[in-house]
Write a protein that holds these residues in place. Structure first.
Motif, PDB file in Angstrom:
ATOM      1  N   UNK A  40       0.326   4.462  -2.526  1.00 36.77           N
ATOM      2  CA  UNK A  40       0.150   5.839  -2.065  1.00 36.77           C
ATOM      3  C   UNK A  40       1.228   6.760  -2.635  1.00 36.77           C
ATOM      4  N   UNK A  41       2.455   6.270  -2.745  1.00 40.71           N
ATOM      5  CA  UNK A  41       3.534   7.066  -3.325  1.00 40.71           C
ATOM      6  C   UNK A  41       3.255   7.376  -4.787  1.00 40.71           C
ATOM      7  N   UNK A  42       2.761   6.401  -5.541  1.00 42.67           N
ATOM      8  CA  UNK A  42       2.468   6.644  -6.960  1.00 42.67           C
ATOM      9  C   UNK A  42       1.316   7.633  -7.121  1.00 42.67           C
ATOM     10  N   UNK A  43       0.326   7.560  -6.258  1.00 38.16           N
ATOM     11  CA  UNK A  43      -0.778   8.522  -6.317  1.00 38.16           C
ATOM     12  C   UNK A  43      -0.271   9.926  -6.010  1.00 38.16           C
ATOM     13  N   UNK A  44       0.597  10.050  -5.013  1.00 40.32           N
ATOM     14  CA  UNK A  44       1.157  11.358  -4.664  1.00 40.32           C
ATOM     15  C   UNK A  44       2.008  11.909  -5.800  1.00 40.32           C
ATOM     16  N   UNK A  94       0.806  -1.232   0.000  1.00 40.52           N
ATOM     17  CA  UNK A  94       0.000   0.000   0.000  1.00 40.52           C
ATOM     18  C   UNK A  94       0.834   1.275   0.000  1.00 40.52           C
ATOM     19  N   UNK A  95       2.026   1.230   0.603  1.00 37.52           N
ATOM     20  CA  UNK A  95       2.865   2.430   0.618  1.00 37.52           C
ATOM     21  C   UNK A  95       3.315   2.800  -0.799  1.00 37.52           C
TER      22      UNK A  95
END
Length: 118
Positions: free
Chosen positions: A83-87, A79-80
């Motif tokens: 979330x990094x790719x979305x950011x 999941x991290x």
């Protein structure tokens, strides 16, 4: 990017504009709406730069293709990493807007309906 009201010239860069449904639309599920200027109550619409519109479309297509490929081939990620790719995608769009859109491009245009309640 110029964030002035094209109708009254008021600076709207740090102000939140209210979304108002067009006449005949439901207030809780409006498909057609406009932005209301807080000073002159004029009807405005967003005026995206053409390259900004195309870049957003291609970024969304690329993300959909990557997600579809990952789903098709059974690739899993923690999941991290998701979330990094979305950011990165989100910040990339903001950085791209700052670098690509000219400083004199108007952010808002008068709405095509021409509604003005002043």
């Amino acid at each position: 990017m110029k964030c002035d009201c094209p109708l009254c010239g008021e600076k709207l860069s740090r102000r939140r504009l209210k979304k108002v449904p067009l006449q005949g639309e439901s207030s809780w599920l409006a498909f057609r709406w406009f932005l209301k200027c807080p000073s002159c109550t004029g009807a405005l619409q967003l005026n995206p730069y053409p390259l900004e519109r195309a870049a957003l479309r291609w970024v969304l297509i690329g993300v959909a293709m990557l997600n579809g490929g990952a789903l098709l081939f059974g690739v899993t990620a923690p999941p991290s990493l998701a979330l990094l790719s979305i950011a990165l995608v989100g910040f990339g769009l903001f950085i791209g807007r700052a670098l690509v859109v000219p400083a004199d491009w108007p952010r808002y245009a008068p709405h095509a309906s021409g509604e003005r309640k002043a």
